[in-house]
Design a protein around this motif. Structure first.
Motif, PDB file in Angstrom:
ATOM      1  N   LEU A 104       0.822  -1.215   0.000  1.00  0.00           N
ATOM      2  CA  LEU A 104       0.000   0.000   0.000  1.00  0.00           C
ATOM      3  C   LEU A 104       0.853   1.260   0.000  1.00  0.00           C
ATOM      4  O   LEU A 104       0.592   2.194  -0.754  1.00  0.00           O
ATOM      5  CB  LEU A 104      -0.906   0.035   1.241  1.00  0.00           C
ATOM      6  N   SER A 105       1.857   1.311   0.893  1.00  0.00           N
ATOM      7  CA  SER A 105       2.703   2.499   1.014  1.00  0.00           C
ATOM      8  C   SER A 105       4.097   2.073   1.463  1.00  0.00           C
ATOM      9  O   SER A 105       4.282   1.009   2.040  1.00  0.00           O
ATOM     10  CB  SER A 105       2.105   3.503   2.004  1.00  0.00           C
ATOM     11  N   GLN A 124       6.067   7.301  -0.255  1.00  0.00           N
ATOM     12  CA  GLN A 124       5.104   7.048  -1.323  1.00  0.00           C
ATOM     13  C   GLN A 124       3.845   6.502  -0.661  1.00  0.00           C
ATOM     14  O   GLN A 124       3.772   5.318  -0.319  1.00  0.00           O
ATOM     15  CB  GLN A 124       5.676   6.065  -2.348  1.00  0.00           C
ATOM     16  N   ASP A 125       2.862   7.390  -0.459  1.00  0.00           N
ATOM     17  CA  ASP A 125       1.638   7.032   0.262  1.00  0.00           C
ATOM     18  C   ASP A 125       0.783   6.017  -0.479  1.00  0.00           C
ATOM     19  O   ASP A 125       0.040   5.268   0.148  1.00  0.00           O
ATOM     20  CB  ASP A 125       0.797   8.279   0.551  1.00  0.00           C
ATOM     21  N   THR A 150       9.701   1.789   6.295  1.00  0.00           N
ATOM     22  CA  THR A 150       8.418   1.204   6.667  1.00  0.00           C
ATOM     23  C   THR A 150       7.602   0.892   5.422  1.00  0.00           C
ATOM     24  O   THR A 150       7.542   1.707   4.497  1.00  0.00           O
ATOM     25  CB  THR A 150       7.631   2.170   7.568  1.00  0.00           C
ATOM     26  N   CYS A 151       6.981  -0.287   5.416  1.00  0.00           N
ATOM     27  CA  CYS A 151       6.066  -0.686   4.350  1.00  0.00           C
ATOM     28  C   CYS A 151       4.729  -1.051   4.992  1.00  0.00           C
ATOM     29  O   CYS A 151       4.694  -1.641   6.072  1.00  0.00           O
ATOM     30  CB  CYS A 151       6.593  -1.910   3.600  1.00  0.00           C
ATOM     31  N   THR A 152       3.647  -0.708   4.325  1.00  0.00           N
ATOM     32  CA  THR A 152       2.308  -1.065   4.783  1.00  0.00           C
ATOM     33  C   THR A 152       1.655  -1.930   3.712  1.00  0.00           C
ATOM     34  O   THR A 152       1.722  -1.613   2.519  1.00  0.00           O
ATOM     35  CB  THR A 152       1.460   0.193   5.048  1.00  0.00           C
ATOM     36  N   GLU A 170       5.856 -11.115  -1.129  1.00  0.00           N
ATOM     37  CA  GLU A 170       6.039  -9.679  -0.900  1.00  0.00           C
ATOM     38  C   GLU A 170       7.490  -9.333  -0.632  1.00  0.00           C
ATOM     39  O   GLU A 170       8.290 -10.177  -0.241  1.00  0.00           O
ATOM     40  CB  GLU A 170       5.176  -9.176   0.254  1.00  0.00           C
ATOM     41  N   MET A 171       7.789  -8.059  -0.831  1.00  0.00           N
ATOM     42  CA  MET A 171       9.083  -7.461  -0.518  1.00  0.00           C
ATOM     43  C   MET A 171       8.851  -6.090   0.078  1.00  0.00           C
ATOM     44  O   MET A 171       7.787  -5.500  -0.111  1.00  0.00           O
ATOM     45  CB  MET A 171       9.953  -7.336  -1.768  1.00  0.00           C
ATOM     46  N   CYS A 172       9.867  -5.598   0.775  1.00  0.00           N
ATOM     47  CA  CYS A 172       9.823  -4.261   1.379  1.00  0.00           C
ATOM     48  C   CYS A 172      11.231  -3.682   1.318  1.00  0.00           C
ATOM     49  O   CYS A 172      12.025  -3.861   2.233  1.00  0.00           O
ATOM     50  CB  CYS A 172       9.338  -4.351   2.829  1.00  0.00           C
TER      51      CYS A 172
END
Length: 179
Positions: A104-105, A124-125, A150-152, A170-172
């Motif tokens: 998401l962000s 990046q919101d 931070t990743c959401t 997923e990745m962050c």
């Protein structure tokens, strides 16, 4: 779908014959399974004998500790990295955020001296998996400073999503260019 990766005039990536290796990663996503699709991506490497004053590189800030429960909403994954004396005076000039479809962000903040207050480095919101491009930034760090990345995520599926290279995983990461 990315823009050109351009280095600032004061920095270059060193080329050491016989010891330098480069990897180019291309990720294809033919979600509609369309037949006979062609690609026109490519790259050019430009070099010069006129060395620049600083060597550039790329560091990844983020986390591999991703565990998104089924049907979870706005799960936050965060990681802090404290700079030691090797990074005193290093300048960061570009960021390439990378997540997959549950993202998401994403953002990275600088905490001067490790305690803050937080200074936006890149935020990046609304992350868009279909539009991942490099953005220009400019910040210099010192020993004791901290990058907080931070990743959401939202997981709309009935399966747990974990870290991995496949699009369904997923990745962050914020891949950050520096000199």
């Amino acid at each position: 779908g990315s823009n050109a990766y351009e280095l600032p005039a004061e920095a270059g990536i060193p080329i050491n014959p016989g010891t330098t290796h480069y990897a180019v990663q291309l990720h294809y996503n033919n979600a509609s399974n369309l037949a006979d699709q062609e690609d026109n991506s490519g790259f050019d490497v430009c070099s010069t004998e006129d060395l620049r004053p600083f060597d550039a590189g790329v560091l990844a800030f983020g986390s591999v500790k991703i565990n998104l429960p089924p049907r979870s909403q706005k799960t936050v994954v965060s990681c802090d990295y404290e700079f030691d004396e090797r990074f005193d005076g290093v300048t960061f000039f570009g960021v390439s955020p990378h997540m997959h479809k549950a993202g998401l962000s994403i953002g990275t903040w600088l905490l001067k001296g490790g305690t803050g207050p937080e200074e936006d480095i890149f935020v990046q919101d609304r992350f868009d998996f279909e539009n991942q491009a490099q953005s220009k930034i400019r910040t210099t760090v010192k020993k004791g400073d901290v990058f907080r990345s931070t990743c959401t995520f939202t997981n709309p599926t009935d399966q747990t999503i974990q870290f991995g290279e496949n699009t369904a995983d997923e990745m962050c990461f914020n891949f950050m260019s520096y000199y």
